[in-house]
Design an enzyme around this catalytic site. Structure first.
Site, PDB file in Angstrom:
ATOM      1  N   HIS A 265       3.670 -17.900   7.415  1.00 20.00           N
ATOM      2  CA  HIS A 265       2.902 -17.964   8.661  1.00 20.00           C
ATOM      3  C   HIS A 265       3.798 -18.224   9.870  1.00 20.00           C
ATOM      4  O   HIS A 265       3.546 -17.696  10.955  1.00 20.00           O
ATOM      5  CB  HIS A 265       1.778 -18.988   8.541  1.00 20.00           C
ATOM      6  CG  HIS A 265       0.616 -18.438   7.760  1.00 20.00           C
ATOM      7  ND1 HIS A 265       0.491 -18.609   6.392  1.00 20.00           N
ATOM      8  CD2 HIS A 265      -0.420 -17.659   8.138  1.00 20.00           C
ATOM      9  CE1 HIS A 265      -0.595 -17.967   5.979  1.00 20.00           C
ATOM     10  NE2 HIS A 265      -1.161 -17.384   7.010  1.00 20.00           N
TER      11      HIS A 265
ATOM     12  N   HIS B 208       7.715 -23.139  -6.927  1.00 22.55           N
ATOM     13  CA  HIS B 208       8.069 -24.093  -5.883  1.00 22.55           C
ATOM     14  C   HIS B 208       6.884 -24.983  -5.540  1.00 22.55           C
ATOM     15  O   HIS B 208       6.945 -26.190  -5.583  1.00 22.55           O
ATOM     16  CB  HIS B 208       8.570 -23.354  -4.637  1.00 22.55           C
ATOM     17  CG  HIS B 208       9.224 -24.271  -3.649  1.00 22.55           C
ATOM     18  ND1 HIS B 208       8.510 -25.096  -2.812  1.00 22.55           N
ATOM     19  CD2 HIS B 208      10.531 -24.500  -3.385  1.00 22.55           C
ATOM     20  CE1 HIS B 208       9.351 -25.795  -2.074  1.00 22.55           C
ATOM     21  NE2 HIS B 208      10.587 -25.450  -2.407  1.00 22.55           N
TER      22      HIS B 208
HETATM   23 CO    CO Z   1      12.289 -26.287  -1.738  1.00 24.50          CO
END
Ligand code: CO
Length: 293
Positions: free
Chosen positions: A118, A178
């Site tokens: 974004h 992640h």
């Molecule tokens: Co990271």
């Protein structure tokens, strides 16, 4: 016999001729470029994944200039100290505008449309409509966008890791994603939902989001798993893979899993090292390029 051109027709010829000239001039001055944007890595051994992406992109667009930008200021500074200067997306776009690029596709090499994506979209929007700027600027979506992206990657990884697990086996594959505090973290549990539909045992956990490793451990135990293939679900096998996943720290996933009694085999390969994964980014790049037309 006299041939006399009507003034109306003459005018039409002149107009068409002039239009054609200006169109040709416009075409000849068009300059296309691709800007590949990733978080970045400072690990030279992890960069093979980025080199792989670049090679594949250049196969598809042999005559188009390919450039890179890293979104992480921390990594850019670290690399600059070693003499490796990589621009931010804004720096790269400003330079491309100055150099007269007319058509640029910015491709997000992020995993999910999270905060980094974004931020990148905001940067790209800021460069749209500048008076002397890039005329056609479009942005390619990150790896996981629509549901078909989840199934494409799920199927590809299941094929790649088919020797690690099977329908009735006591072996499983654990992907380390992640994860994010951004709403788009929902892609990870959504991916797990699809993995559950595949034959074999596949689990995804995240370092910084949901599900965490303890959720994965609980499911491994419920399913009587004894051996785990542990691999990153991140574009590069960089810092997170080397430390959080497979590092010496007792809190690394490898050590947690071993403490829980699983036999662990580490597959140190970033997602961008697989052709099928890069193919999906390339498909998103093509979609963005079509937005020019
Ligand atoms: Co990271």
């Amino acid at each position: 016999m006299k041939h006399k051109i009507q003034p109306g027709i003459l005018l039409t010829i002149i107009v068409v001729f002039t239009l054609n000239m200006s169109l040709q001039a416009g075409e000849s001055s068009s300059k296309k470029g691709l800007l590949l944007v990733t978080f970045g890595t400072s690990y030279p051994e992890a960069k093979v994944a980025f080199d792989h992406i670049e090679d594949r992109v250049k196969e598809v667009w042999p005559d188009t200039e390919v450039r890179w930008a890293y979104t992480s200021q921390f990594i850019r500074k670290k690399l600059a100290k070693r003499g490796e200067v990589i621009p931010s997306p804004a720096e790269a776009l400003a330079r491309m505008g100055e150099e007269g690029f007319t058509h640029v596709v910015v491709q997000s090499l992020h995993m999910i449309p999270g905060s980094e994506f974004h931020d990148l979209a905001q940067t790209v929007n800021a460069f749209r409509g500048l008076p002397e700027g890039i005329r056609h600027l479009s942005l390619g979506m990150p790896l996981l966008n629509v549901h078909a992206d989840l199934t494409h990657i799920g199927d590809a990884m299941a094929r790649r890791f088919q020797d690690c697990t099977g329908q009735n086996s006591r072996e499983a594959v654990v992907f380390m994603g992640h994860g994010s505090h951004h709403a788009a973290n929902v892609y990870y549990p959504a991916f797990q939902y699809y993995l559950d539909e595949l034959p074999g045992h596949f689990y995804i956990g995240t370092v910084e989001g949901y599900p965490e490793i303890d959720k994965v451990v609980a499911r491994l135990k419920t399913n009587g798993i004894e051996k785990v293939c542990l691999t990153p679900f991140i574009s590069v096998a960089g810092d997170h893979a080397l430390n959080d996943m497979a590092g010496e720290d007792p809190e690394s996933w490898k050590n947690i899993l071993e403490q829980e009694g699983f036999h662990v085999e580490v597959v140190m390969k970033g997602l961008a090292e697989y052709d099928e994964v890069v193919d999906l980014w390339i498909a998103h790049l093509k979609d963005a390029e079509n937005a020019w037309k």
